[in-house]
Design a protein around this motif. Structure first.
Motif, PDB file in Angstrom:
ATOM      1  N   ALA A 302       0.835  -1.205   0.000  1.00 40.28           N
ATOM      2  CA  ALA A 302       0.000   0.000   0.000  1.00 40.28           C
ATOM      3  C   ALA A 302       0.867   1.250   0.000  1.00 40.28           C
ATOM      4  O   ALA A 302       0.559   2.243  -0.698  1.00 40.28           O
ATOM      5  N   ARG A 303       1.957   1.227   0.758  1.00 40.03           N
ATOM      6  CA  ARG A 303       2.886   2.355   0.782  1.00 40.03           C
ATOM      7  C   ARG A 303       3.481   2.578  -0.607  1.00 40.03           C
ATOM      8  O   ARG A 303       3.606   3.721  -1.070  1.00 40.03           O
ATOM      9  N   LEU A 304       3.843   1.471  -1.267  1.00 38.78           N
ATOM     10  CA  LEU A 304       4.430   1.579  -2.593  1.00 38.78           C
ATOM     11  C   LEU A 304       3.424   2.109  -3.607  1.00 38.78           C
ATOM     12  O   LEU A 304       3.742   2.999  -4.406  1.00 38.78           O
ATOM     13  N   ARG A 305       2.203   1.580  -3.581  1.00 39.66           N
ATOM     14  CA  ARG A 305       1.180   2.059  -4.520  1.00 39.66           C
ATOM     15  C   ARG A 305       0.893   3.549  -4.314  1.00 39.66           C
ATOM     16  O   ARG A 305       0.767   4.307  -5.275  1.00 39.66           O
ATOM     17  N   GLN A 306       0.772   3.935  -3.059  1.00 42.00           N
ATOM     18  CA  GLN A 306       0.469   5.335  -2.768  1.00 42.00           C
ATOM     19  C   GLN A 306       1.598   6.235  -3.254  1.00 42.00           C
ATOM     20  O   GLN A 306       1.355   7.274  -3.877  1.00 42.00           O
ATOM     21  N   GLY A 307       2.840   5.840  -2.995  1.00 38.78           N
ATOM     22  CA  GLY A 307       3.971   6.655  -3.419  1.00 38.78           C
ATOM     23  C   GLY A 307       4.089   6.735  -4.927  1.00 38.78           C
ATOM     24  O   GLY A 307       4.324   7.815  -5.486  1.00 38.78           O
ATOM     25  N   LEU A 308       3.921   5.606  -5.618  1.00 40.63           N
ATOM     26  CA  LEU A 308       3.994   5.612  -7.079  1.00 40.63           C
ATOM     27  C   LEU A 308       2.856   6.428  -7.691  1.00 40.63           C
ATOM     28  O   LEU A 308       3.037   7.083  -8.723  1.00 40.63           O
ATOM     29  N   GLY A 309       1.706   6.386  -7.036  1.00 41.21           N
ATOM     30  CA  GLY A 309       0.560   7.132  -7.554  1.00 41.21           C
ATOM     31  C   GLY A 309       0.768   8.637  -7.555  1.00 41.21           C
ATOM     32  O   GLY A 309       0.060   9.364  -8.260  1.00 41.21           O
ATOM     33  N   LEU A 310       1.750   9.119  -6.789  1.00 47.11           N
ATOM     34  CA  LEU A 310       2.045  10.548  -6.728  1.00 47.11           C
ATOM     35  C   LEU A 310       3.139  10.968  -7.713  1.00 47.11           C
ATOM     36  O   LEU A 310       3.443  12.152  -7.827  1.00 47.11           O
ATOM     37  N   VAL A 311       3.726   9.979  -8.420  1.00 41.58           N
ATOM     38  CA  VAL A 311       4.811  10.280  -9.347  1.00 41.58           C
ATOM     39  C   VAL A 311       4.230  10.614 -10.722  1.00 41.58           C
ATOM     40  O   VAL A 311       3.500   9.802 -11.294  1.00 41.58           O
ATOM     41  N   PRO A 312       4.521  11.786 -11.273  1.00 44.63           N
ATOM     42  CA  PRO A 312       4.008  12.140 -12.608  1.00 44.63           C
ATOM     43  C   PRO A 312       4.464  11.120 -13.651  1.00 44.63           C
ATOM     44  O   PRO A 312       5.610  10.672 -13.661  1.00 44.63           O
ATOM     45  N   GLY A 313       3.549  10.741 -14.527  1.00 47.64           N
ATOM     46  CA  GLY A 313       3.859   9.815 -15.610  1.00 47.64           C
ATOM     47  C   GLY A 313       3.668   8.359 -15.271  1.00 47.64           C
ATOM     48  O   GLY A 313       3.770   7.500 -16.150  1.00 47.64           O
ATOM     49  N   ILE A 314       3.384   8.058 -14.011  1.00 47.35           N
ATOM     50  CA  ILE A 314       3.206   6.664 -13.583  1.00 47.35           C
ATOM     51  C   ILE A 314       1.720   6.318 -13.560  1.00 47.35           C
ATOM     52  O   ILE A 314       0.900   7.069 -13.040  1.00 47.35           O
ATOM     53  N   THR A 315       1.403   5.151 -14.109  1.00 49.00           N
ATOM     54  CA  THR A 315       0.056   4.589 -13.998  1.00 49.00           C
ATOM     55  C   THR A 315       0.156   3.260 -13.278  1.00 49.00           C
ATOM     56  O   THR A 315       0.819   2.338 -13.758  1.00 49.00           O
ATOM     57  N   VAL A 316      -0.459   3.166 -12.110  1.00 48.84           N
ATOM     58  CA  VAL A 316      -0.516   1.895 -11.387  1.00 48.84           C
ATOM     59  C   VAL A 316      -1.614   1.054 -12.027  1.00 48.84           C
ATOM     60  O   VAL A 316      -2.738   1.511 -12.199  1.00 48.84           O
ATOM     61  N   ARG A 317      -1.289  -0.186 -12.371  1.00 41.62           N
ATOM     62  CA  ARG A 317      -2.174  -1.032 -13.176  1.00 41.62           C
ATOM     63  C   ARG A 317      -2.870  -2.115 -12.356  1.00 41.62           C
ATOM     64  O   ARG A 317      -3.370  -3.085 -12.919  1.00 41.62           O
ATOM     65  N   ASP A 318      -2.943  -1.953 -11.056  1.00 43.83           N
ATOM     66  CA  ASP A 318      -3.470  -3.006 -10.201  1.00 43.83           C
ATOM     67  C   ASP A 318      -4.994  -3.011 -10.162  1.00 43.83           C
ATOM     68  O   ASP A 318      -5.647  -1.976 -10.344  1.00 43.83           O
ATOM     69  N   LEU A 319      -5.530  -4.204  -9.890  1.00 43.11           N
ATOM     70  CA  LEU A 319      -6.966  -4.438  -9.889  1.00 43.11           C
ATOM     71  C   LEU A 319      -7.412  -5.030  -8.557  1.00 43.11           C
ATOM     72  O   LEU A 319      -6.597  -5.414  -7.729  1.00 43.11           O
ATOM     73  N   GLY A 320      -8.717  -5.145  -8.388  1.00 41.29           N
ATOM     74  CA  GLY A 320      -9.281  -5.887  -7.269  1.00 41.29           C
ATOM     75  C   GLY A 320      -9.641  -5.038  -6.078  1.00 41.29           C
ATOM     76  O   GLY A 320      -9.152  -3.919  -5.903  1.00 41.29           O
ATOM     77  N   ALA A 321     -10.503  -5.617  -5.248  1.00 44.55           N
ATOM     78  CA  ALA A 321     -10.983  -4.902  -4.063  1.00 44.55           C
ATOM     79  C   ALA A 321      -9.954  -4.870  -2.952  1.00 44.55           C
ATOM     80  O   ALA A 321      -9.981  -3.975  -2.103  1.00 44.55           O
ATOM     81  N   SER A 322      -9.032  -5.837  -2.941  1.00 46.62           N
ATOM     82  CA  SER A 322      -8.043  -5.925  -1.870  1.00 46.62           C
ATOM     83  C   SER A 322      -6.708  -6.363  -2.461  1.00 46.62           C
ATOM     84  O   SER A 322      -6.347  -7.538  -2.404  1.00 46.62           O
ATOM     85  N   PRO A 323      -5.953  -5.421  -3.052  1.00 44.59           N
ATOM     86  CA  PRO A 323      -4.717  -5.771  -3.768  1.00 44.59           C
ATOM     87  C   PRO A 323      -3.672  -6.432  -2.875  1.00 44.59           C
ATOM     88  O   PRO A 323      -3.611  -6.206  -1.667  1.00 44.59           O
TER      89      PRO A 323
END
Length: 396
Positions: A302-323
């Protein structure tokens, strides 16, 4: 709470500083010292007294691996087969069932099914005339259990899905699928290759008849190790696709007799050093506690997804209700393999996921090669932040 300092001190790749920030646990995790020692000690014993004598001397310890794996997934030891890898485990179960398939029989699977499994489905469909049907996803991107229920009829002979696919961070609702399978008395084969070792696994709660897994990923065991669970009620009616005189003793000139336990899916020759390492890895995970492991894996990812989500140009491609602890992403300017290579040069180990490993999902979402980072409980928050900082610092 996990003692991170102790765990890291028991991981040679971290102690020696050779692994850097190792975030490729969905590929092959770093072994704990206990698993490494178990494997090396058995090899040393084989070198001193020979392979047969070593297996005889260590028979009690090697046999205990069945009980350890059974405890890990809430099964009985006689429901466990120890095999070379997860693919062999899955194939032994699937091809055993496939011997009974007839034209028009239906196999239901998921959109994120793994390539090794799907090509086997294609082969059996070609041979038998059975039909493969893909259950659609729900709005979150995981298998739609209500749609699965609507697809059930008397021709459905197997439900086979991957719980945690190779990309996309997804955890399919495996227990809910098991509920449908049990309600209609349909065999259910669950690929747990990337779930075991990062999540709590209870095959009774999951409702699966067969469960395949590897040692090398989140379980932190050696390569060349894996296991198959087959529910006892199905086991008695499931003929392995291939047998030898260990799986089926030759009891008369014109007769063999299948073993009563899951070891009917094994062969006589085994890599006992890998088995010893697998057992030690399982015992190590059990000593830490799978609920605690799962909680930390989810926290770090979750920490990694949140941090990557704030980086310009990055698209997190994960799915599901509970990654899960598999984080997949793309960069708008840098291809995945270039990112993986550059990260390695910076002392960060991550991986990539090709579209053809989950072709149905990749085509449905028009996915390119994905960057795949997979933290584990032994990773530190600083290592997660190092990867985020590296990605954020990429310059065209």
């Amino acid at each position: 709470m996990l003692d991170l300092e102790k765990i890291r001190a028991e991981t040679p790749g971290i102690v020696l500083g050779t692994a850097g920030a190792y975030l490729h646990n969905a590929g092959a995790a770093l072994m704990p010292q206990a698993a490494l020692d178990a494997q090396k000690n058995h090899l040393d014993l084989e070198a001193r007294i020979g392979g047969y004598a070593a297996a005889t001397r260590e028979a009690q310890r090697l046999d205990a691996v069945y009980a350890s794996v059974a405890r890990l997934i809430n099964a009985a030891p006689d429901e466990i087969a120890l095999v070379e890898n997860a693919t062999v485990a899955w194939q032994m179960a699937f091809y055993g069932l496939a011997l009974t398939f007839k034209p028009g029989d239906r196999i239901l699977t998921a959109q994120a099914e793994y390539a090794a499994n799907y090509v086997a489905l294609l082969q059996i469909a070609k041979r038998s005339g059975a039909v493969i049907e893909v259950v659609p996803n729900d709005a979150t991107g995981q298998i739609d259990v209500a749609a699965l229920e609507r697809m059930i009829d008397s021709r459905v002979k197997l439900i086979a899905i991957t719980w945690v696919p190779t990309n996309g961070g997804l955890a399919n609702p495996a227990a809910a699928v098991g509920g449908v399978a049990r309600a209609h008395n349909i065999p259910y084969l669950l690929d747990g290759c990337q779930a075991v070792g990062q999540m709590v696994v209870d095959v009774v709660q999951l409702g699966c008849d067969m469960f395949s897994a590897t040692g090398r990923k989140f379980l932190r065991g050696p390569r060349g190790s894996g296991f198959l669970y087959v529910r006892r009620a199905l086991l008695r009616n499931l003929e392995p696709p291939m047998i030898d005189h260990f799986a089926a003793p030759w009891v008369a000139r014109d007769a063999y007799e299948l073993r009563a336990d899951a070891r009917r899916f094994e062969s006589w020759e085994n890599n006992y050093a890998a088995r010893a390492g697998l057992g030690a890895a399982v015992d190590y995970a059990l000593s830490l506690g799978l609920p605690q492991i799962e909680a930390r894996c989810r926290s770090l990812s979750a920490r990694l997804r949140q941090g990557l989500g704030l980086v310009p140009g990055i698209t997190v491609r994960d799915l599901g209700a509970s990654p899960t602890a598999i984080v997949s992403f793309t960069h708008e300017r840098f291809p995945a393999r270039e990112i993986v290579t550059g990260a390695l040069a910076a002392g960060i180990t991550i991986g990539a996921s090709d579209p053809d490993s989950t072709r149905l999902d990749a085509e449905a979402r028009a996915l390119p090669v994905l960057v795949r980072a997979s933290p584990h409980y032994y990773n530190s928050e600083d290592e997660i932040d190092r990867l985020i900082g590296y990605i954020a610092g990429l310059k065209a």
